[in-house]
Each structure stands twice: as structure tokens, then as C-alpha cells.
Design an enzyme around this catalytic site. Structure first.
Site, short mmCIF file in Angstrom:
data_model
loop_
_atom_site.label_atom_id
_atom_site.label_comp_id
_atom_site.label_asym_id
_atom_site.label_seq_id
_atom_site.Cartn_x
_atom_site.Cartn_y
_atom_site.Cartn_z
N HIS A 140 -0.23 -2.50 1.52
CA HIS A 140 0.15 -3.17 2.48
C HIS A 140 1.88 -3.48 2.62
O HIS A 140 1.78 -4.24 1.31
CB HIS A 140 0.00 -4.02 3.58
N ASP A 142 -8.06 -1.48 7.16
CA ASP A 142 -8.31 -0.93 8.19
C ASP A 142 -9.34 0.02 7.20
O ASP A 142 -10.28 1.28 7.50
CB ASP A 142 -7.41 0.41 8.55
N1 ACO Z 1 -1.73 5.34 -1.78
C1 ACO Z 1 -1.16 5.73 -2.73
N2 ACO Z 1 0.24 5.36 -2.62
C2 ACO Z 1 0.30 4.24 -1.94
C3 ACO Z 1 -0.16 4.04 -1.18
C4 ACO Z 1 -1.72 4.59 -1.30
N3 ACO Z 1 -1.81 4.35 0.67
N4 ACO Z 1 0.51 2.66 -0.05
C5 ACO Z 1 1.84 2.52 -0.60
N5 ACO Z 1 1.59 3.34 -2.49
C6 ACO Z 1 2.60 3.76 -2.93
C7 ACO Z 1 4.02 4.43 -2.54
O1 ACO Z 1 3.82 5.69 -3.07
C8 ACO Z 1 4.71 3.98 -3.72
O2 ACO Z 1 4.75 4.44 -4.32
P1 ACO Z 1 6.32 4.29 -5.59
O3 ACO Z 1 6.82 3.18 -5.88
O4 ACO Z 1 6.27 5.34 -6.66
O5 ACO Z 1 7.85 5.21 -4.36
C9 ACO Z 1 4.67 2.60 -2.86
O6 ACO Z 1 3.17 2.64 -3.15
C10 ACO Z 1 4.88 1.61 -1.61
O7 ACO Z 1 4.62 2.35 -0.77
P2 ACO Z 1 5.55 2.52 0.07
O8 ACO Z 1 5.30 3.33 1.27
O9 ACO Z 1 7.24 2.07 -0.59
O10 ACO Z 1 5.47 0.68 0.74
P3 ACO Z 1 5.07 -0.07 1.87
O11 ACO Z 1 5.41 -1.25 2.05
O12 ACO Z 1 6.38 0.51 2.69
O13 ACO Z 1 4.24 0.75 3.10
C11 ACO Z 1 2.18 1.51 3.85
C12 ACO Z 1 3.15 -0.06 3.42
C13 ACO Z 1 2.57 2.22 4.55
C14 ACO Z 1 1.30 0.32 4.31
C15 ACO Z 1 1.48 1.72 2.76
O14 ACO Z 1 1.00 1.36 1.98
C16 ACO Z 1 0.64 3.06 3.29
O15 ACO Z 1 1.09 4.08 4.18
N6 ACO Z 1 -1.36 2.93 3.25
C17 ACO Z 1 -2.08 3.94 3.53
C18 ACO Z 1 -1.65 3.83 5.80
C19 ACO Z 1 -2.63 2.47 5.44
O16 ACO Z 1 -3.86 2.07 5.12
N7 ACO Z 1 -1.90 1.76 6.59
C20 ACO Z 1 -2.64 0.16 7.29
C21 ACO Z 1 -1.32 -0.62 7.65
S1 ACO Z 1 -2.45 -2.19 7.59
C22 ACO Z 1 -1.90 -2.23 9.14
O17 ACO Z 1 -1.60 -1.48 10.34
C23 ACO Z 1 -3.33 -2.66 10.36
#
Ligand code: ACO
Length: 430
Positions: free
Chosen positions: A307, A365
């Protein structure tokens, strides 16, 4: 450099004093509104990771603690003691209602649940296999063509009527989208039922036999709605605010919010998470899946994990996990393989160095889909249920913004990296 009231920004031969604003909770905020006028500078923050785009008094999240407050009340207390419509009142008007206020609000919402009969024909323009979110974006946007008497955003009463209409009619529209996809007749709302039961009835009743909503399922649905009701300046809420900042009508703004919510990085993650859990299928396949989720080149992420704000366990996921156990028990579903995979996946991920170092925890989720599936919903209805629940948050934030006399149209700037000015070249010379 920062003292308690100002930060000083020094660049070239200039030095600017930037006021520091103090929130009730959370980090201080540097006010850069005059940065361009006084310093000829923009700030660069794609994804708004460090930018407060508005003032708000509705919802507060402490991502490190894993805390979520609606108007100051912890989500766990509300989820255990309150109800969705009481939470709607709280979000819209700032305080918990007394008994008379709640009854009045309940009546107002209940008496707006039917949609204009002409709106029924609008559904027929869609293919039966349309995703219900696609139908919802269209039908909610079309509401502005049906409710002309609540479009004047400068009239507080019309804003109020539009708010009640949206909260009342979204479940009806989502249920109609579902019924349409099944080829079954629409089921009209029933005023004798509470909000969550009415939604379940509109989804699962058919004209040829009696459908009685199980109180425990309606309670679980009500709780899912409370947990999703607002989440401060997330992507869809910011979309609603940006759309509304131009003076667009509330129905158009909420349709924009629904469109944004649909994305798999946001509300669409509940559908994606359950599909992923099903695809993993059994506990023995988890290690291989975890390997892929950690490998960026695989393009696979663990859906329902991570998140932008929470760097600790999402408090909504905690309540959702308990609810999943309760609902499955109630439905007589024991040893559900999806729930087993989810729990084991969570256990392994929370011990894995990659997820620990990046502070990735289950979000709302991760478990919600398991509950909704047990209730009988197909995965395509998961995000529409999120949209119904979040509508109140979008509306509360939109109303807060419109009532603010300092409102400005939202208009970010950019770091331009395209070509500098060049002269047009005739086609034969290219
Ligand atoms: N699985 C594996 N790796 C992940 C995940 C994941 N679910 N989420 C983040 N990471 C990693 C990224 O690859 C990144 O790695 P890096 O630093 O080596 O590049 C790091 O963790 C940070 O991730 P970002 O995408 O930069 O974080 P951001 O804050 O932009 O994204 C998000 C947050 C979109 C929720 C992300 O965690 C994600 O895609 N999760 C999966 C989708 C999801 O569950 N979304 C629901 C969110 S809650 C809601 O909207 C109700």
C-alpha cells in the site's frame, strides 16, 4: 532547513521562507503555494508521494502504525459497533448522529433507492457480457441526464440531494448491472430492508420465489461497506476532487471516481487478488509463486499486498480476515482452499525478507474477495461493491471541497522534457 513556523529554501542567490502548516495529526506540511510566483520554481512529485493536495477533516491514516480514523473514530470501533449508514452520516456531516438524526437520514436514503424508470432502458445498450464496472461508469455518468434538479453545485440543498441520491441509487445500479449480465429481470429496491440487505436482495432475489436475506450475511456486507467507506486522498478520491474542481456535476465526478477505482492497482485489486489465489490453487505452489512475485521481470505482483500509505498491517485487512472466518463458518464452508492459500501466503510473505524489507502487508483487498465469493458473488462484482461502499467517501470529499471558499481548479504543472521550439518542415523536406 526548518524552524517551527517556516522552512527556508536556498537556491542560487535566492532564499525563500516557506510557511510550515501544522495538521491535527500527521507530518507538518510545507506551504509552497508561492514558490512559483516568488521563486520561479516548480516542485516535482509524480505519484504525489510527498504532496498534500488539499486540506481535509474527514479521514486520517497513520501508515506506520496501521491506523485509520473516520472523523477521529478508529475503524475497528466503527466496524464492531456502528453500521454503514451511521458511518455515512459521520463522514458526510462530521459527527455521529443521535437516534432521531439517524432515523431521518435512513428514511431519506431509503426513499431515494429507486432509479428513474427510463434509466432501465439505458442498460439495454450494453452487451450482456460487459464488466459491471463498465456498465456502472456509463450509468452513473448518465444520472446527470436524469436528475436535472440536483446539478447546481452552487446550491447547498442540491448538493445534499445529489449526495443522498448517489448513496441510495448506487446499490440499485450495481445490482441492475449484475442482473443484466445474468439475463435476469431487475429486482426493485425494498424499503422494508436495511441498506445492505436491500442490496443482497436486489442481487439474489428472483420473481419466481421468495428470497430471505440471512441477517448474518447482511451484517457482513454492512461491515465490508464500512471498511471501504473512505480512505482520504487515494487515487479515485483525488480523481473525484480533480473532476469536481472544474465545477463538473456530482454524477459526472462520481463516474470519474468509479473509472479510476476499476484499475488493478486500486479497487480492481480485490478481483485480481481472488483470481490470483485461485490460480495458485494449493499451498504447495506458494513458494514458486512467491519467487515470481519477487522477480520484477515476471510482471507478477502479489495482489492484495502492499500500500502507498500503510507500511504496517492494513487495519481493514485485520477485520476482513476475522470476517472471512465468520462468513465461511456461517455458510458451512470448511477447509476452503482459497482461504487456506491466502493464510499460508500471508504467513510466508510476512516472514520473507523481500516483503519485510519493503514493508508489504496484506491490504483490504486480500481477504474481501473470499467473503464476497462465499456470499455468492462472481469476481466481476467485487469492484462494483467497493464502488458502492466508497461512494460516500467520494461525496463527502467532494462536498467538503465545493464548500471551501478558497477552491481552485486542480491544475498540476510539469517537468517538460520534449523538444524545444523548432520550425515546421514541409512534408517533402522530412
Ligand atoms: N508484490 C510484489 N512487490 C511489490 C508489491 C506487491 N504487491 N507491491 C509493491 N512491491 C514492490 C515494488 O516492486 C517496489 O519494489 P522496488 O522498491 O524494488 O522498486 C516496492 O515494493 C514499492 O512499490 P511501489 O509500486 O513503488 O509502491 P507504490 O506505493 O507506488 O504502490 C501499490 C502501492 C500500487 C498498492 C502496490 O503495492 C501494488 O501494486 N500492490 C498490488 C495491488 C494492490 O493490492 N492494490 C490495492 C491497493 S489498496 C486499494 O486500493 C484498496
Amino acid at each position: 532547513m526548518a524552524d517551527t513556523k517556516n522552512a527556508t529554501l536556498t537556491f542560487g542567490d535566492k532564499s525563500l521562507n516557506l510557511p510550515i502548516l501544522k495538521p491535527t495529526l500527521g507530518p507538518d506540511v510545507v506551504d509552497i503555494r508561492k514558490l512559483y510566483a516568488d521563486g520561479d520554481l516548480f516542485t516535482f512529485d509524480p505519484g504525489f508521494t510527498s504532496t498534500a493536495a488539499c486540506e481535509s477533516s474527514i479521514t486520517y491514516i497513520d501508515g506506520d502504525k496501521g491506523e485509520l480514523l473516520y472523523r477521529g473514530y478508529p475503524i475497528e470501533q466503527l466496524a464492531n459497533k456502528s453500521s454503514y449508514l451511521e458511518v455515512c452520516y459521520l463522514l458526510l456531516y462530521g459527527d455521529l448522529p443521535n437516534a432521531a438524526q439517524l432515523e431521518d437520514f435512513n428514511n431519506r436514503v431509503t426513499r431515494h433507492t429507486m432509479v428513474h424508470e427510463q434509466l432501465h432502458y439505458f442498460f439495454r445498450g450494453f452487451r450482456r457480457d460487459s464488466h459491471p464496472m463498465a456498465t456502472m461508469v456509463g450509468v452513473v455518468g448518465a444520472m446527470s441526464a436524469f436528475y436535472h434538479d440536483s446539478l447546481d453545485i452552487n446550491d447547498p440543498w442540491q448538493r445534499e440531494v445529489a449526495a443522498i441520491r448517489l448513496i441510495a441509487k448506487l446499490p440499485t445500479i450495481a445490482a441492475m448491472a449484475y442482473k443484466y449480465s445474468l439475463g435476469q429481470p431487475f429486482v426493485y429496491p425494498k424499503n422494508s430492508l436495511d441498506y445492505a440487505s436491500n442490496f443482497l436482495h436486489m442481487c439474489f432475489a428472483v420473481p419466481c420465489e421468495e428470497y430471505v436475506v440471512q441477517p448474518a450475511l447482511s451484517k457482513a456486507m454492512d461491515r465490508i461497506m464500512m471498511l471501504h467507506a473512505d480512505h482520504e486522498q487515494n487515487a479515485s478520491t483525488s480523481t473525484v476532487r480533480l473532476a469536481g474542481s472544474s465545477g463538473a456535476n456530482p454524477f459526472a465526478c462520481i463516474a470519474a471516481g468509479i473509472a479510476c477505482l476499476w484499475g488493478p492497482a486500486h479497487g480492481g485489486a480485490n478481483q485480481a487478488a481472488l483470481e490470483q489465489l485461485r490460480e495458485i490453487g494449493s499451498v504447495d505452489r506458494i513458494p514458486e509463486f512467491i519467487r515470481q512475485a519477487k522477480d520484477k521481470s515476471s510482471g507478477i505482483r502479489l495482489m492484495g499486498f502492499g500500500h502507498r500509505v500503510y507500511k504496517n498491517y492494513d487495519p481493514r485487512a485485520k477485520v476482513m480476515k476475522e470476517s472471512a472466518d465468520e462468513v465461511l463458518d456461517l455458510m458451512g464452508i470448511h477447509n476452503n482452499p482459497t482461504l487456506q492459500v491466502a493464510k499460508e501466503l500471508e504467513r510466508i510473505a510476512l516472514e520473507d525478507e523481500y516483503f519485510v524489507a519493503k514493508k508489504l502487508y496484506p491490504n483490504v483487498d486480500f481477504y474481501s474477495g473470499i467473503i464476497l465469493e462465499a456470499m455468492g458473488f462472481p469476481t466481476s462484482m467485487f469492484t462494483p461493491i467497493f464502488a458502492i461502499s466508497r461512494a460516500v467517501g467520494w461525496i463527502a470529499q467532494w462536498k467538503e471541497m465545493i464548500a471551501d471558499p478558497t477552491l481552485k481548479i486542480g491544475r498540476p504543472r510539469q517537468l517538460y522534457i520534449g523538444p524545444a521550439q523548432r520550425d515546421y518542415v514541409e512534408i517533402k523536406g522530412r
